[in-house]
Design a protein around this motif. Structure first.
Motif, short mmCIF file in Angstrom:
data_model
loop_
_atom_site.label_atom_id
_atom_site.label_comp_id
_atom_site.label_asym_id
_atom_site.label_seq_id
_atom_site.Cartn_x
_atom_site.Cartn_y
_atom_site.Cartn_z
N ALA A 10 0.87 -1.19 0.00
CA ALA A 10 0.00 0.00 0.00
C ALA A 10 0.91 1.23 0.00
O ALA A 10 1.63 1.48 0.96
N ASP A 11 0.87 2.01 -1.09
CA ASP A 11 1.68 3.24 -1.22
C ASP A 11 0.82 4.39 -0.67
O ASP A 11 0.02 4.99 -1.39
N PHE A 12 0.96 4.67 0.62
CA PHE A 12 0.11 5.57 1.39
C PHE A 12 -0.01 6.97 0.78
O PHE A 12 -1.10 7.49 0.59
N PHE A 13 1.12 7.60 0.48
CA PHE A 13 1.08 9.01 0.03
C PHE A 13 0.75 9.16 -1.46
O PHE A 13 0.31 10.24 -1.88
N ASN A 14 0.92 8.11 -2.25
CA ASN A 14 0.63 8.20 -3.69
C ASN A 14 -0.72 7.57 -4.05
O ASN A 14 -1.04 7.49 -5.24
N ASN A 15 -1.46 7.09 -3.06
CA ASN A 15 -2.80 6.53 -3.27
C ASN A 15 -2.81 5.39 -4.29
O ASN A 15 -3.69 5.30 -5.14
N ARG A 16 -1.84 4.55 -4.18
CA ARG A 16 -1.71 3.44 -5.13
C ARG A 16 -1.42 2.13 -4.38
O ARG A 16 -0.90 2.14 -3.28
N ILE A 17 -1.72 1.02 -5.07
CA ILE A 17 -1.29 -0.31 -4.60
C ILE A 17 -0.23 -0.75 -5.59
O ILE A 17 -0.47 -0.81 -6.80
N ARG A 18 0.94 -1.07 -5.08
CA ARG A 18 2.07 -1.47 -5.93
C ARG A 18 2.32 -2.97 -5.78
O ARG A 18 2.05 -3.56 -4.73
N MET A 19 2.87 -3.54 -6.84
CA MET A 19 3.25 -4.96 -6.83
C MET A 19 4.74 -5.04 -7.14
O MET A 19 5.20 -4.51 -8.16
N VAL A 20 5.48 -5.71 -6.24
CA VAL A 20 6.92 -5.91 -6.42
C VAL A 20 7.10 -7.36 -6.87
O VAL A 20 6.78 -8.30 -6.14
N ALA A 21 7.58 -7.52 -8.11
CA ALA A 21 7.73 -8.87 -8.68
C ALA A 21 9.16 -9.36 -8.51
O ALA A 21 10.11 -8.58 -8.49
N GLY A 22 9.27 -10.65 -8.42
CA GLY A 22 10.60 -11.29 -8.37
C GLY A 22 11.41 -10.80 -7.19
O GLY A 22 10.91 -10.65 -6.10
N ALA A 23 12.67 -10.50 -7.44
CA ALA A 23 13.59 -10.06 -6.39
C ALA A 23 13.59 -8.54 -6.27
O ALA A 23 14.58 -7.93 -5.92
N GLY A 24 12.48 -7.90 -6.62
CA GLY A 24 12.38 -6.45 -6.51
C GLY A 24 12.83 -5.73 -7.77
O GLY A 24 12.95 -4.51 -7.80
N ALA A 25 13.07 -6.45 -8.83
CA ALA A 25 13.57 -5.85 -10.06
C ALA A 25 12.47 -5.12 -10.82
O ALA A 25 12.76 -4.25 -11.63
#
Length: 192
Positions: A10-25
């Protein structure tokens, strides 16, 4: 974490939900953008300061919307966590089976080794018994041989004594005869 092991944030200040795939690449936006209060699929969803995120069994995002004090349902078509859980459970089962198989093999190898050692001990005991039997048989032979030699020696000694006695008697008789013959010659014994 979704069923493909992607991390959801949960990206609190940008009002977005982010997905980190793999090893963060690779980081992508799954939902949200501008501030608002709208349920819906992916980029059309709106919330104001999301502070927690979860994934239900159908792959939908559940977002805790801080400023609106509600939970948003977002159609994200992500792999449900149950898939990951099922894969982990299956992996753990396979790992446990492999561990059990290894333990069974170790137990069988240990049992086989114990059997080999027991057989080796039995063979060694049999060999020792055979050697002991041979030793006893050899000792019996020596005793019999010694007995026979002792008996033969006694027989020889008896024969020697008898022979000596006979020779002694013969010598004594010869000496008596010689004495008598001498006495007859000298006329000291009467011939009759």
């Amino acid at each position: 974490v979704d069923g493909n092991n992607n991390i959801l944030v949960a990206d609190f200040f940008n009002n977005r939900i982010r997905m980190v795939a793999g090893a963060g690449a690779h980081v992508t936006t799954v939902a949200g953008g501008a501030s608002g209060k709208v349920d819906g699929p992916g980029a059309s969803a709106r919330f104001d300061q999301p502070w927690a995120v979860a994934l239900d069994e159908h792959g939908r995002l559940l977002v805790a919307d801080n400023n609106h004090s509600c939970v948003r349902v977002i159609e994200a078509s992500l792999a449900p966590p149950g898939q990951l859980l099922a894969a982990k459970v299956l992996l753990l089962q396979k790992l446990q089976e492999a561990k059990q198989a290894a333990e069974n093999i170790s137990k069988m190898q240990l049992a086989a080794r114990v059997q080999q050692e027991e057989q080796a001990d039995r063979n060694a005991q049999l060999l020792l018994q055979e050697l002991e039997d041979e030793k006893q048989a050899e000792e019996k032979k020596k005793k019999k041989k010694h007995k026979r030699k002792g008996k033969q020696k006694v027989d020889v000694d008896d024969a020697s004594a008898a022979s000596a006695a006979t020779a002694g008697h013969a010598a004594g008789a010869a000496a008596r005869e010689e004495t008598e013959a001498t006495a007859l010659k000298d006329g000291t014994v009467d011939g009759g």
